[in-house]
Structures are given as structure tokens and as C-alpha cells.
Scaffold this active site. Structure first.
Site, PDB file in Angstrom:
ATOM      1  N   GLU A  90      74.373  12.126   7.880  1.00 19.12           N
ATOM      2  CA  GLU A  90      75.432  11.124   8.106  1.00 19.12           C
ATOM      3  C   GLU A  90      76.769  11.755   8.469  1.00 19.12           C
ATOM      4  OE1 GLU A  90      73.451  11.068   5.425  1.00 19.12           O
ATOM      5  OE2 GLU A  90      72.573   9.067   5.186  1.00 19.12           O
ATOM      6  N   PHE A 128      71.380   1.433  -8.280  1.00 18.09           N
ATOM      7  CA  PHE A 128      70.801   2.536  -7.517  1.00 18.09           C
ATOM      8  C   PHE A 128      71.535   2.681  -6.182  1.00 18.09           C
ATOM      9  CE2 PHE A 128      67.592   4.039  -4.361  1.00 18.09           C
ATOM     10  CZ  PHE A 128      67.511   5.343  -4.844  1.00 18.09           C
ATOM     11  N   GLN A 129      71.916   3.879  -5.865  1.00 21.94           N
ATOM     12  CA  GLN A 129      72.659   4.201  -4.646  1.00 21.94           C
ATOM     13  C   GLN A 129      73.939   3.368  -4.498  1.00 21.94           C
ATOM     14  OE1 GLN A 129      69.836   4.269  -1.295  1.00 21.94           O
ATOM     15  NE2 GLN A 129      69.498   6.465  -1.707  1.00 21.94           N
ATOM     16  N   LYS A 142      74.325  -5.806   0.927  1.00 22.86           N
ATOM     17  CA  LYS A 142      73.002  -6.190   1.429  1.00 22.86           C
ATOM     18  C   LYS A 142      72.803  -7.712   1.436  1.00 22.86           C
ATOM     19  CE  LYS A 142      68.117  -5.258   0.275  1.00 22.86           C
ATOM     20  NZ  LYS A 142      67.541  -4.502   1.400  1.00 22.86           N
ATOM     21  N   MET A 180      87.790  34.056  10.788  1.00 18.64           N
ATOM     22  CA  MET A 180      89.207  33.799  10.538  1.00 18.64           C
ATOM     23  C   MET A 180      89.578  34.211   9.122  1.00 18.64           C
ATOM     24  SD  MET A 180      91.959  32.962  11.952  1.00 18.64           S
ATOM     25  CE  MET A 180      92.105  31.773  13.285  1.00 18.64           C
TER      26      MET A 180
END
Lengths: 163, 566
Positions: B50, B112-113, B162, B479
Site C-alpha cells: 500500500e 479486527f483490522q 464497510k 549520503m
């Protein structure tokens, strides 16, 4: 220097945390904060007391204005506003102290709103300096608990915030 | 016609002209994906992470100027987007990120999630919305896109539970939107414009200092016109590269920590700085107390909070940079001052600048045995198309690209300037290539950053996105190594990438082609071969391991205290 700012905001989910995040994320200080709905539907008004020099104040002002939910920012630091605060004060009050406390309450035009044989609970309103002063006088007499609302402020004169 | 919330969301995207989205499915966006399955107007690209999807949407937005769209599921999907969102926020990139959320009844239950993604992203989004009712989807999306693209652009997150996706509703897309607390001021005040032009015409050592705002505000044209009309030298920030052609004589290149000597000297000696869509970042100003000590400052920016944040400003102009610069051209035209006289009087200033350019030009020592990274960048410029889009990661290769590629067109450099996100280059190139399938898109990476989103090789191959991946490999986090060399007695703590990776085999594993250059003589042929390939390609260059980016203004030093040779 201390500044009192009024912020007119949408009465929306998350507005308070957006404002709080703005202050904490940029290291600006909040000395007091009060929020409640206004007479206009869907709008709330926050009064924030903060500290900083002119440049910090300008940044705070601009950053607040940048928030999508903020409609207007009013800065009352120049004396263009009237400020009031309310405090609820519980003091121990026994024997001679009872009369002395009543005198102080009278001088400050405060009110006793709860009383027991050993205590008074006082309601005081005024500008924050007045609240500081009454607390100073009551402290040696036995302060038990103090609750302050933080300042609320309104502009002087006939005009409302939006004209 | 009734439809579910998921379908309404897609119709909104269509109304906003979205043709491509980058998203990753999951439990709380499964309804959205079910609708997407049969929705033909939107092309969906599945990244392999993602974070990469969000960077791809960002790359798409930077390359096109349109709003990039990313989708992620709730919980870990949403938290994976955070780096991408913060990257876009720091560089003011217009994006809309749609995250799934657990059903409204479960919000706050540690479901959940479930994660409070609005809370997590509050400091790095321009704004965010939680949609609680199917009736609110259309207006919310209209607002989200409007906020993302207008004023100073930025990412807007829309949290989409949802149950709202499943609920049935009517679709009516509002034609216009009015947000009473959000009225960006786009039009520069005429009086301020007048004053600005007068200040320029009475200056002797003016410099235009141009930032990302000129690219984002599509102001390259009026900027170039104004600079040429008044013969004003132009230096750009990293984000401003491309807004003014570096091939122009007036160009000083990039300024700041790794900027050109002439650019930093011009700023230090200037008597008037005209800042255009730039924010006086610490990498640009060096030590603030000694920054541009003789200069008055005109600051043009659409975001009032940028003005006077870091430096004092003598003349602020709030407005869209394109609008302001166009008005400045008109004002200069009707000015009673003699413009020819003014530009002629700048001759000593131009000659000072020419002197600095000649004294310390950007350069490097060529080698016949090891590949110099700067040489690779120069060859890439020489052999690539004029309108090629370049993305970078963050570090030495990014600075070498900024110094040596020579950008002449806006929106041809995609780089994470503000946040400095390693792992940005490859997915951003992917997003740009999705927007422009027929243009050459090249990502220039180091061997550190490229591994942070290397999994996107799969996305490139699967979607036939022929991004050319250039890896400047010094087996170091270069760097940081450079700082350790200069400021920490060469104590190379954890900056050596000790395990060599076979990038040719890695390309092969993903079904792409890989080419390797180990000596200077290989460089041109590898680039030519790589560019010829129809598909995605890795071109690996084993470069001089301890090459440094120079010049360098050490952190906290004054802009004119450059380390030129170390």
C-alpha cells in the site's frame, strides 16, 4: 505575552483534535481552552489563551485559519474584547475563617453555592485576573479544590463577529 | 436509481475525471472491489504494497497535475499508506486516499483490522473525512477533491466504513461546492503586485528564488517570461527544478545545501529576493541569521502560513503564483520605467554571477577505471527523450540527479523533497508511467532506497509499465556515509550494505531485463540497450564507492560557507 483568541469552527467531528494537534505539533502552548456551541446552527466557538511573541501569534493565527473547519479567528490581544472566566472554589471554613471568607466573597461579588459546617463552595466570575486575586485571598484560609472554566471572550461594541 | 455506497463512490471518482486508481483490496473494501470488478471506466492498478500504491498515486499526480487516487483496506492497509501520505503532504501533492473502515457500529471497539486512521494521519493530511451515511458520499467526495486540488494542494483522506459501502442510496453529484471555512485566496492583490514590480525595478542585484509552488501552480510559462523580460537570474529549489529551463543563461541551477556555488553566492549577495512558491526550508537557507543579509524579500505564495514562517518578508503577496506572475508581467509592461535601462544596469550583477559560475562550476573528476555517478546522470540526459520523466529516491543519487540532469520542463522531476522518503522513486515512476504510457519514464535510485519498494517490479511487469530503473550502486547508504566521513571520523556505522545483490538475476526473477555496467566504457551501451527494451528494465551501475556530493553547506552553516572539495 499572553493572548486570547476566539475561533469560530464548524461543529464537526474531530475539530477539537485538529486544533489541539495544530498547537501540539508546532510546539505552541495552550494555557486554557473552552468550547461550546454558539447561537448559529452548526457552529461552535473556542476561546484559546496562548503565549508567544508577535511572530508566533501570527503563525498561530494563520495556521488556525488554514484549517478547513475554521471560519474565523479573532485575536483580542489588543484589548478589543471582554474576557470572563468562571471558577468554582471549595474552601475549608471553620470558626473565625467562616466570617473572613464571607467578607472576601462579598468584596468580589461571588456567591456561596454549597455550604457545610466545615466548608464553603464559592462561585466566582470575572476576568481571569480577578479570579487569580480571589484565589490569592482564599489560599491562606484553606483552599481545597479549584475548577476554572478558562476564559471566554467577546468583542466590544455593537457588532457581532461576522458583522 | 438506487445503488450501493461502493458504486456511488466509483461514480463519484468517474465524475471527478479519475481514470486510474492504485489500490490494494482487503476485508473492509471488498464491497468496493466487487463493484470495481464490473466498472469499466476506471483502470485499477494493484501495487504489491500500500505504501507503493500511495507513492504511485503521488507520482501520477506530480506528472499530470491531476488528483492521484489510492485505495487501501482498514488497519494495516491504512497504516501502510501513512508514509505515502506524509510524503505528499510535505510536497503539497493533490491526492485522495480512500481507506476502508470497520462497520460504523464497530468503530471504537478495537475490531479486527480497525485503526483510527483519521487520527493517525491528522498531522499529515490537508483534511480528512469519515463518511457515516450513504447520503453523504457524493458531497464528501466533491469536497475531498476540491480541497485536495485547490489552494495549496495536499492529500485528503476519506475513511469509508464497510456498512456505508453496502447501504443503498441515490447518486446525485453536486455541481458546485461551497465550504464556508475554506476560501483560498488565489488572486494576488494588484497594489502588492505594483509594489513588487517597483521594488524589482529599483534593485541592482535581484534573484528569483523558485520552489515547488511554481511547478504545482503550472507557472513555468509566466515565470520564464518575466525572468527573460527583466533579465532576472533564477535559482530553483529541488522541488522547483523544471519550472525554469536550466539551459537558459539566466538559470543558476539549484540552491541550498547541495546547490550550485553561483546560486548560493547570488542569494548571499543579492539585494532583492523574489521568492515564488518556495518556503525557505532549512536545506535552502542554511543558517538563518546570516541568510541573504543584504536582501529585501518579496514572497509570493498561495499559502499565507508559508510567508514569514522562517524569514522576515518585506512584501508578501498571497495568491496563485501563475496569477501573480502574469499580473507582474502586465505591470512591468505598463511601467513608466525604462525596462531596457533597468536590464542594462544589471550588467555588473550578471558579470558577478558569470564569475561565480566560472570560478566553481558543478563538476567532478572523471575516471577511466571506475564509473562516476555524475557521468551516468549526464549520459542519461544525453540519451533520454526531451520530455522524459525522471523520479528519484532520496540521497546522493537524488542530489547528483538534481545537479547534473539539467531539467528544462516542469513536471519532469518527481522527487520527495520535504519528507525525503527512501523507496519513493520506483513506485512514483510507476504512477507516472501509468499516466503516460508512451513517454520515457526513468527512476534513478541508490542501492539502499531501491530495495525499499523493489516488490513493485512485479507491478511493472504485470501491467506492462516499461519503467527504466537506474541503480547507482555503491554498496553504501551513500549520503549518510558521506556525513560519517565528513563529520564522524569515517566511522561507517551501519551504512555499508555488505551483502551484494545480483540485480540482474533479480530483474530476471520478476520477468524483466537487467543490464550491468562495471566500468566507464559500459555506461553508454548499457543505457542504450536499456532504453531500447520495450518492457521494464534494471540498469545497474557499479559506481565509485566513496564519491561525495559537492558542494555542500554543512548543516547549520551559512549558505556561502560551502565545502567545495573535501
Amino acid at each position: 505575552m499572553q493572548h486570547t483568541i476566539s475561533v469560530i469552527v464548524e461543529n464537526d467531528f474531530g475539530v477539537l483534535s485538529r486544533v489541539a494537534t495544530l498547537f501540539s505539533g508546532r510546539g505552541f502552548n495552550i494555557e486554557s481552552l473552552s468550547v461550546a456551541p454558539t447561537n448559529e446552527e452548526g457552529l461552535s466557538r473556542m476561546t484559546i489563551v496562548t503565549r508567544g511573541d508577535a511572530q508566533i501569534l501570527e503563525q498561530i493565527n494563520k495556521q488556525l485559519n488554514k484549517l478547513i473547519d475554521v471560519l474565523k479567528v479573532l485575536d483580542f490581544s489588543d484589548g478589543s474584547g471582554i474576557e470572563r472566566e468562571l471558577a468554582l472554589i471549595k474552601v475549608s471554613a471553620e470558626d473565625d475563617a467562616r466570617a473572613e471568607i464571607l467578607r472576601v466573597v462579598d468584596i468580589f461579588r461571588a456567591k456561596i453555592i454549597d455550604v457545610t459546617p466545615k466548608s464553603y463552595t464559592i462561585e466566582a466570575t470575572g476576568n481571569p485576573l480577578k479570579i487569580d486575586a480571589i484565589l490569592e485571598l482564599l489560599r491562606p484560609l484553606g483552599l481545597k479544590e479549584v475548577v476554572r472554566t478558562g476564559s471566554v471572550a467577546i468583542g466590544r461594541g455593537a457588532k457581532g463577529w461576522n458583522g | 436509481m438506487k445503488m450501493n455506497g461502493a458504486r456511488i463512490m466509483l461514480e463519484c471518482l468517474k465524475k471527478e475525471g479519475v481514470d486510474t486508481v492504485f489500490g490494494y483490496p482487503g476485508g473492509t473494501v471488498i464491497n468496493l472491489y466487487d463493484e470495481l470488478f464490473s466498472f469499466k471506466d476506471i483502470h485499477h492498478i494493484l501495487p504489491r504494497h500500500e505504501q507503493a500504491g500511495t507513492h504511485a498515486a503521488d507520482g501520477y499526480a506530480r506528472a499530470t497535475g491531476r488528483v492521484g487516487v489510492a485505495i487501501a483496506t482498514s488497519g494495516p492497509g491504512a497504516t501502510n499508506t501513512v508514509t505515502g501520505i506524509a510524503t505528499a503532504y510535505m510536497d503539497s501533492i493533490p491526492m485522495v486516499i480512500i481507506t476502508g473502515q470497520v462497520p460504523t457500529a464497530l468503530i471504537g471497539n478495537d475490531a479486527f483490522q480497525e485503526v483510527d486512521i483519521i487520527g493517525i494521519t491528522r498531522p499529515c493530511t490537508k483534511h480528512s473525512f469519515l463518511i457515516r451515511d450513504v447520503k453523504d458520499i457524493a458531497l464528501t467526495m466533491k469536497k475531498a477533491f476540491y480541497i485536495a486540488r485547490s489552494g495549496r494542494p495536499g492529500p485528503v483522506l476519506v475513511d469509508f466504513p464497510k456498512d456505508v459501502q453496502m447501504a443503498q442510496g441515490e447518486f446525485h453529484y453536486p455541481e458546485t461546492v461551497d465550504i464556508r471555512g475554506y476560501k483560498p485566496n488565489l488572486s494576488g492583490h494588484p497594489r502588492q503586485v505594483e509594489k513588487a514590480v517597483a521594488m524589482i525595478l529599483s534593485s541592482q542585484r535581484p534573484v528569483m528564488y523558485v520552489g515547488g509552488g511554481a511547478v504545482l501552480g503550472d507557472a513555468a510559462e509566466p515565470l520564464t517570461l518575466l525572468a527573460r523580460k527583466l533579465s532576472l537570474p533564477v535559482t530553483t529549489t529541488l522541488m522547483g527544478l523544471g519550472s525554469f529551463p536550466e539551459s537558459d543563461e539566466l538559470s543558476l541551477g539549484m540552491l541550498g545545501m547541495h546547490g550550485a556555488y553561483c546560486a548560493n553566492m547570488a542569494m548571499t549577495n543579492s539585494d532583492l529576493i523574489i521568492a515564488v512558491g518556495a518556503r525557505f526550508d532549512d536545506r535552502v537557507t542554511g543558517k538563518l541569521s546570516t541568510f541573504a543579509p543584504h536582501a529585501k524579500i518579496i514572497h509570493i505564495d498561495v499559502d499565507p502560513t508559508s510567508i514569514k514562517k522562517n524569514v522576515r518578508v518585506d512584501l508578501p503577496i498571497v495568491g496563485d503564483v501563475k496569477d501573480v506572475l502574469t499580473k507582474m508581467i502586465m505591470q512591468a509592461d505598463k511601467s513608466t520605467e525604462n525596462l531596457t535601462e533597468f536590464t542594462a544596469a544589471l550588467a555588473p550583477w550578471h558579470s558577478d554571477i558569470a564569475g561565480w559560475k566560472e570560478k566553481h562550476p558543478l563538476g567532478y573528476k572523471q575516471s577511466s577505471t571506475v564509473i562516476k555517478p555524475q557521468f551516468v546522470i549526464q549520459k542519461l540526459r544525453e540519451l533520454s527523450d526531451d520530455d522524459a520523466i525522471i523520479s528519484t529516491d532520496v540521497g546522493q543519487h537524488q542530489m547528483w540527479t538534481a545537479q547534473f540532469f539539467k531539467f528544462n520542463k516542469p513536471r519532469t522531476l518527481l522527487t520527495s523533497g520535504g519528507l525525503g522518503t527512501m523507496g519513493y522513486g520506483l513506485p512514483a515512476a510507476m504512477g507516472a508511467q501509468a499516466a503516460f504510457p508512451n513517454r520515457q519514464v526513468i527512476t534513478i535510485c541508490g542501492d539502499g532506497g531501491v530495495q525499499m519498494n523493489i516488490q513493485e517490479m512485479a507491478t511493472l511487469v504485470q501491467n506492462k509499465l516499461p519503467v527504466k530503473i537506474v541503480i547507482l550502486n555503491n554498496n553504501f547508504l551513500g549520503m549518510v556515509r558521506q556525513w560519517q566521513e565528513l563529520f564522524f571520523d569515517k566511522r561507517y556505522s551501519s551504512t555499508c550494505m555488505e551483502l551484494p545483490i545480483d540485480y540482474i538475476k533479480l530483474a530476471d526473477a520478476y520477468g524483466a531485463k537487467g543490464f550491468l555496467a562495471t566500468k566507464p566504457g559500459d555506461v553508454e551501451s548499457v543505457i542504450t540497450q536499456g532504453f531500447k527494451e520495450k518492457g521494464p528494465v534494471i540498469m545497474e551501475f557499479k559506481i565509485a564507492r566513496e564519491e561525495k556530493v559537492l558542494p555542500m553547506v554543512p548543516a547549520g552553516a551559512s549558505l556561502n560557507e560551502m565545502v567545495l572539495n573535501a
